[in-house]
Design a protein around this motif. Structure first.
Motif, mmCIF file in Angstrom:
data_model
loop_
_atom_site.group_PDB
_atom_site.id
_atom_site.type_symbol
_atom_site.label_atom_id
_atom_site.label_comp_id
_atom_site.label_asym_id
_atom_site.label_seq_id
_atom_site.Cartn_x
_atom_site.Cartn_y
_atom_site.Cartn_z
ATOM 1 N N ASP A 136 0.928 -1.043 -0.130
ATOM 2 C CA ASP A 136 0.011 -0.106 -0.151
ATOM 3 C C ASP A 136 0.920 1.293 -0.053
ATOM 4 O OD1 ASP A 136 -1.899 1.749 0.058
ATOM 5 O OD2 ASP A 136 -2.454 1.304 2.295
ATOM 6 N N TRP A 152 -7.401 -2.349 1.825
ATOM 7 C CA TRP A 152 -6.716 -1.672 0.980
ATOM 8 C C TRP A 152 -6.453 -2.039 -0.458
ATOM 9 C CZ3 TRP A 152 -2.031 -3.309 -0.817
ATOM 10 C CH2 TRP A 152 -1.354 -4.139 -0.086
ATOM 11 N N ILE A 153 -6.437 -3.451 -0.456
ATOM 12 C CA ILE A 153 -6.294 -3.816 -2.009
ATOM 13 C C ILE A 153 -7.560 -4.802 -2.404
ATOM 14 C CG2 ILE A 153 -5.593 -6.227 -1.317
ATOM 15 C CD1 ILE A 153 -3.415 -5.875 -3.633
ATOM 16 N N PHE A 162 -0.806 -2.095 -6.949
ATOM 17 C CA PHE A 162 -0.096 -2.279 -5.939
ATOM 18 C C PHE A 162 1.223 -3.127 -5.739
ATOM 19 C CE2 PHE A 162 -4.656 -0.891 -4.864
ATOM 20 C CZ PHE A 162 -4.362 0.101 -3.858
#
Length: 167
Positions: A136, A152-153, A162
């Motif tokens: 990230d 976050w992914i 990423f």
């Protein structure tokens, strides 16, 4: 009324007639086979060659154990010198060992090489922590690509942005 002797005589006569008929039929069949062989130019040697020249079944005087080899020893116990081919139930000296490569004997040892460089086969994954594949950019958190994806992914439309650059 027929007597026992007369019935036995009739049985013997019928058996001899049956044997005569059977002999005649077999000679007729053999005559037909011989005629076909002469007509087509086939010999007994041709038939044996076609069948592989081998008789089926167990040959007298042959020993099945003599044809089977015991197999080369694959593992050797360094303490006692005992060997094991790797087939059947494992002996006590190697039964509970996780890495049997240190017990390999002779040619088997040369074939294995360095066990640390073994490539993982598809479907067989290396256990333990994995090197990170994704990072990230905001927080610096990483993810190896295995297990549940972090938030976050997981919400990203394109996770390739990423990816960590591989050297």
């Amino acid at each position: 009324m027929a007597t026992l002797q007369s019935i036995q005589a009739k049985i013997a006569k019928l058996q001899s007639q049956a044997e005569a008929i059977e002999k005649k039929q077999s000679s007729d069949v053999l005559g037909k086979i011989r005629g076909l062989m002469e007509r087509h130019g086939v010999t007994i040697g041709d038939i044996e060659t076609y069948l592989g020249g081998k008789r089926r079944g167990r040959q007298p005087g042959s020993n099945a154990k003599a044809n089977q080899s015991a197999g080369a020893a694959k593992y050797r116990d360094p303490k006692s010198g005992a060997t094991w081919t790797g087939r059947g139930r494992a002996p006590a000296w190697i039964a509970n060992v996780k890495d049997r490569t240190k017990f390999l004997a002779g040619e088997a040892f040369a074939k294995v090489g360095d066990p640390a460089k073994k490539a993982a086969k598809p479907g067989n994954y290396v256990r333990g922590p994995q090197p990170p594949k994704y990072q990230d950019p905001k927080t610096g958190a990483t993810w190896s690509g295995r297990g549940r994806a972090p938030a976050w992914i997981a919400g990203a439309k394109d996770p390739s942005k990423f990816l960590i650059a591989q050297n």
